[in-house]
Design a protein around this motif. Sequence first.
Motif, mmCIF file in Angstrom:
data_model
loop_
_atom_site.group_PDB
_atom_site.id
_atom_site.type_symbol
_atom_site.label_atom_id
_atom_site.label_comp_id
_atom_site.label_asym_id
_atom_site.label_seq_id
_atom_site.Cartn_x
_atom_site.Cartn_y
_atom_site.Cartn_z
ATOM 1 N N UNK A 250 0.830 -1.198 0.000
ATOM 2 C CA UNK A 250 0.000 0.000 0.000
ATOM 3 C C UNK A 250 0.870 1.255 0.000
ATOM 4 N N UNK A 251 1.930 1.247 0.821
ATOM 5 C CA UNK A 251 2.830 2.401 0.866
ATOM 6 C C UNK A 251 3.528 2.588 -0.474
ATOM 7 N N UNK A 252 3.975 1.501 -1.078
ATOM 8 C CA UNK A 252 4.633 1.584 -2.398
ATOM 9 C C UNK A 252 3.649 2.085 -3.453
ATOM 10 N N UNK A 253 2.418 1.629 -3.386
ATOM 11 C CA UNK A 253 1.395 2.065 -4.327
ATOM 12 C C UNK A 253 1.153 3.574 -4.196
ATOM 13 N N UNK A 254 1.078 4.061 -2.966
ATOM 14 C CA UNK A 254 0.881 5.496 -2.747
ATOM 15 C C UNK A 254 2.076 6.287 -3.264
ATOM 16 N N UNK A 255 3.278 5.782 -3.023
ATOM 17 C CA UNK A 255 4.481 6.460 -3.530
ATOM 18 C C UNK A 255 4.463 6.524 -5.060
ATOM 19 N N UNK A 256 4.077 5.414 -5.695
ATOM 20 C CA UNK A 256 4.017 5.404 -7.159
ATOM 21 C C UNK A 256 2.933 6.346 -7.679
ATOM 22 N N UNK A 257 1.820 6.461 -6.972
ATOM 23 C CA UNK A 257 0.776 7.410 -7.382
ATOM 24 C C UNK A 257 1.303 8.842 -7.327
ATOM 25 N N UNK A 258 2.043 9.155 -6.285
ATOM 26 C CA UNK A 258 2.607 10.499 -6.168
ATOM 27 C C UNK A 258 3.620 10.763 -7.284
ATOM 28 N N UNK A 259 4.459 9.776 -7.581
ATOM 29 C CA UNK A 259 5.437 9.931 -8.671
ATOM 30 C C UNK A 259 4.715 10.118 -10.004
ATOM 31 N N UNK A 260 3.649 9.315 -10.226
ATOM 32 C CA UNK A 260 2.899 9.436 -11.479
ATOM 33 C C UNK A 260 2.242 10.814 -11.583
ATOM 34 N N UNK A 261 1.684 11.297 -10.481
ATOM 35 C CA UNK A 261 1.056 12.622 -10.493
ATOM 36 C C UNK A 261 2.102 13.700 -10.771
ATOM 37 N N UNK A 262 3.269 13.580 -10.177
ATOM 38 C CA UNK A 262 4.337 14.549 -10.410
ATOM 39 C C UNK A 262 4.764 14.522 -11.876
ATOM 40 N N UNK A 263 4.908 13.355 -12.439
ATOM 41 C CA UNK A 263 5.318 13.250 -13.856
ATOM 42 C C UNK A 263 4.239 13.795 -14.772
ATOM 43 N N UNK A 264 2.973 13.532 -14.431
ATOM 44 C CA UNK A 264 1.897 14.107 -15.246
ATOM 45 C C UNK A 264 1.982 15.632 -15.221
ATOM 46 N N UNK A 265 2.254 16.179 -14.046
ATOM 47 C CA UNK A 265 2.386 17.630 -13.941
ATOM 48 C C UNK A 265 3.539 18.150 -14.794
ATOM 49 N N UNK A 266 4.664 17.452 -14.756
ATOM 50 C CA UNK A 266 5.819 17.861 -15.574
ATOM 51 C C UNK A 266 5.456 17.786 -17.043
ATOM 52 N N UNK A 267 4.801 16.717 -17.453
ATOM 53 C CA UNK A 267 4.413 16.571 -18.875
ATOM 54 C C UNK A 267 3.454 17.682 -19.274
ATOM 55 N N UNK A 268 2.486 17.977 -18.418
ATOM 56 C CA UNK A 268 1.528 19.049 -18.734
ATOM 57 C C UNK A 268 2.246 20.395 -18.863
ATOM 58 N N UNK A 269 3.185 20.675 -17.979
ATOM 59 C CA UNK A 269 3.931 21.936 -18.069
ATOM 60 C C UNK A 269 4.771 21.982 -19.333
ATOM 61 N N UNK A 270 5.350 20.855 -19.694
ATOM 62 C CA UNK A 270 6.159 20.806 -20.926
ATOM 63 C C UNK A 270 5.280 21.019 -22.166
ATOM 64 N N UNK A 271 4.059 20.499 -22.143
ATOM 65 C CA UNK A 271 3.148 20.702 -23.276
ATOM 66 C C UNK A 271 2.769 22.172 -23.394
ATOM 67 N N UNK A 272 2.518 22.795 -22.215
ATOM 68 C CA UNK A 272 2.133 24.206 -22.243
ATOM 69 C C UNK A 272 3.288 25.065 -22.760
ATOM 70 N N UNK A 273 4.497 24.726 -22.393
ATOM 71 C CA UNK A 273 5.670 25.492 -22.876
ATOM 72 C C UNK A 273 5.855 25.256 -24.365
ATOM 73 N N UNK A 274 5.652 24.020 -24.819
ATOM 74 C CA UNK A 274 5.840 23.695 -26.236
ATOM 75 C C UNK A 274 4.740 24.304 -27.090
#
Length: 106
Positions: A81-105
Amino acid sequence: MAQHRSVPCPATAMAVPLAGIFTGLAAGAVNAHMSGVAAARAAREEYASNVLAQQLSDAVSAAHEWADYAKKLIAENEKLKAENERLRQVAAQRRGVIERMRQVAA
């Protein structure tokens, strides 16, 4: 006519002691048989008691093993459960980075 004997009958004289001896022997045989029956019953009960004690011991051991296994599974589940939560946070962070990169592009 009956004859009267002046000497007692030897068979009658021996019958009473022999009857007493055979009565004693018969009583001893009955007592021995009853003791044997009681000993056999006690042995069966002792064996059954030992079997039940062994089965109880086996059941208690199995219950402890299952309890230990369940505790390990619970601990593993919490780790997952802890690993799953950590992976969810990492995925959310990466989605945010991808969204910011799309907006810049764009």
